[in-house]
Scaffold this active site. Structure first.
Site, PDB file in Angstrom:
ATOM      1  N   ASP A 145      14.051   1.915   7.825  1.00  0.00           N
ATOM      2  CA  ASP A 145      14.049   0.581   7.230  1.00  0.00           C
ATOM      3  C   ASP A 145      14.287  -0.438   8.344  1.00  0.00           C
ATOM      4  O   ASP A 145      15.429  -0.634   8.780  1.00  0.00           O
ATOM      5  CB  ASP A 145      15.144   0.465   6.162  1.00  0.00           C
ATOM      6  CG  ASP A 145      14.836   1.274   4.910  1.00  0.00           C
ATOM      7  OD1 ASP A 145      14.175   2.324   5.027  1.00  0.00           O
ATOM      8  OD2 ASP A 145      15.279   0.860   3.819  1.00  0.00           O
ATOM      9  N   LYS A 208      10.205  -4.479   1.684  1.00  0.00           N
ATOM     10  CA  LYS A 208      11.512  -4.471   1.047  1.00  0.00           C
ATOM     11  C   LYS A 208      12.077  -5.887   1.030  1.00  0.00           C
ATOM     12  O   LYS A 208      11.929  -6.628   2.007  1.00  0.00           O
ATOM     13  CB  LYS A 208      12.414  -3.505   1.821  1.00  0.00           C
ATOM     14  CG  LYS A 208      13.860  -3.412   1.373  1.00  0.00           C
ATOM     15  CD  LYS A 208      14.593  -2.386   2.243  1.00  0.00           C
ATOM     16  CE  LYS A 208      16.094  -2.397   2.004  1.00  0.00           C
ATOM     17  NZ  LYS A 208      16.812  -1.439   2.878  1.00  0.00           N
ATOM     18  N   LYS A 244      10.191  -2.177  -2.446  1.00  0.00           N
ATOM     19  CA  LYS A 244      11.597  -1.817  -2.580  1.00  0.00           C
ATOM     20  C   LYS A 244      12.476  -3.062  -2.721  1.00  0.00           C
ATOM     21  O   LYS A 244      12.715  -3.759  -1.736  1.00  0.00           O
ATOM     22  CB  LYS A 244      12.061  -0.992  -1.371  1.00  0.00           C
ATOM     23  CG  LYS A 244      13.546  -0.594  -1.426  1.00  0.00           C
ATOM     24  CD  LYS A 244      13.949   0.221  -0.215  1.00  0.00           C
ATOM     25  CE  LYS A 244      15.455   0.493  -0.197  1.00  0.00           C
ATOM     26  NZ  LYS A 244      15.884   1.294   0.981  1.00  0.00           N
TER      27      LYS A 244
END
Length: 308
Positions: A145, A208, A244
């Site tokens: 991430d 995300k 996400k």
């Protein structure tokens, strides 16, 4: 393809109005609710990103990742043999080895995700970001991430942002890359859309919303804009990119609402751990409580559920 983003316009009042309608959606009940909650469990990136993380609390988190819902509750629902686990365990790079070893000892194949690239601020040199990504992959992380440099968005340096994310993608190697936009710090919904597009063009497997450390994290207006970008990118290229939301998602009701929004905007095919994740640290506890209530008719006492 700067042409894709040069004339982007986001109708903010319409987005906000749609987001307010989402909050009024009816709550599911009974077995329908239980089914959606179990689906949510399989999409959770069970996360611990604290300064006081230790090998022991990471090990406990990994055990919970493999056994997210108490066995007797799953048996009552007829789901004990479905192999329900969370989507991934997310930790800092220094704790990746602990998580990999714990999951290996538990005999499960849940991927370990690691935040990297100067998380959460992104205010580190690119060389340092790339080295951190490579180390996390070397330690055994199968998902990375990364977090973007917000300054590149705020100053309109779209080609610079593209190049930075491309280099991060290359550093990830075989690992999946989720690109954190830190939407609460991008200034406008138009910037959120543009950053989403650039991140996907640069090879992100997921986009995300947040690090969870910003003042404003995952919100429905931001989610709508990001999902519209994912849809547009899919129409243009045929490539499916995951979504996400992360940060501030704490209740079972919120989790279901996010699932329903993904179903409405992107379709049922996005409702899998391969294309949808929920970044959360305390969400699983509330989901397990709601399932306990559905099965038993009462809420659990403090000691009746393991840590989540």
């Amino acid at each position: 393809e700067l042409g894709w983003i040069s004339k982007v316009y986001v109708n903010r009042p319409a987005v906000v109005r749609h987001a307010e309608q989402i909050k009024k959606w009816k709550t599911l009940k009974g077995n329908w609710q239980a089914a959606w909650l179990l689906k949510a469990v399989t999409c959770i990136d069970l996360t611990t990103l604290s300064g006081d993380d230790t090998p022991s609390n990471v090990q406990r988190l990994c055990f919970k990742a493999k056994h997210p819902i108490r066995e007797d509750l799953l048996k009552a629902l007829g789901m004990h043999d479905k192999g329900i686990t969370v989507g991934a365990v997310c930790v800092y790079p220094a704790r990746v080895t602990d998580a990999v070893n714990a999951l290996k000892a538990a005999g499960c194949n849940i991927p370990v995700a690691s935040v990297a690239a100067g998380f959460p601020s992104g205010q580190t040199p690119l060389e340092t970001k790339l080295a951190e990504i490579k180390l996390a992959v070397e330690y055994g992380a199968r998902e990375i991430d990364i977090v973007i440099s917000r300054s590149l968005v705020l100053t309109g340096q779209w080609e610079g942002l593209y190049e930075e994310i491309c280099q991060c993608r290359k550093a990830c190697g075989e690992a999946h890359m989720k690109t954190i936009l830190a939407t609460g710090e991008l200034g406008s919904l138009a910037n959120v859309y543009k950053a989403s597009m650039i991140a996907m063009m640069a090879g992100s497997d997921f986009i995300k919303t947040s690090t969870g450390k910003e003042v404003e994290n995952a919100t429905f207006p931001v989610g709508i804009v990001m999902m519209r970008a994912i849809k547009e990118y899919y129409w243009q290229t045929g490539n499916k990119v995951g979504f996400k939301p992360a940060g501030g998602i704490r209740t079972a009701k919120e989790a279901i609402t996010w699932l329903m929004l993904v179903k409405e905007e992107l379709g049922v095919e996005w409702l899998t751990p391969e294309l949808f994740r929920l970044g959360a640290s305390s969400l699983l506890g509330d989901i397990e409580q709601q399932i306990f209530y559905h099965v038993t008719g009462s809420y659990p006492l403090q000691h009746e559920l393991a840590m989540a």
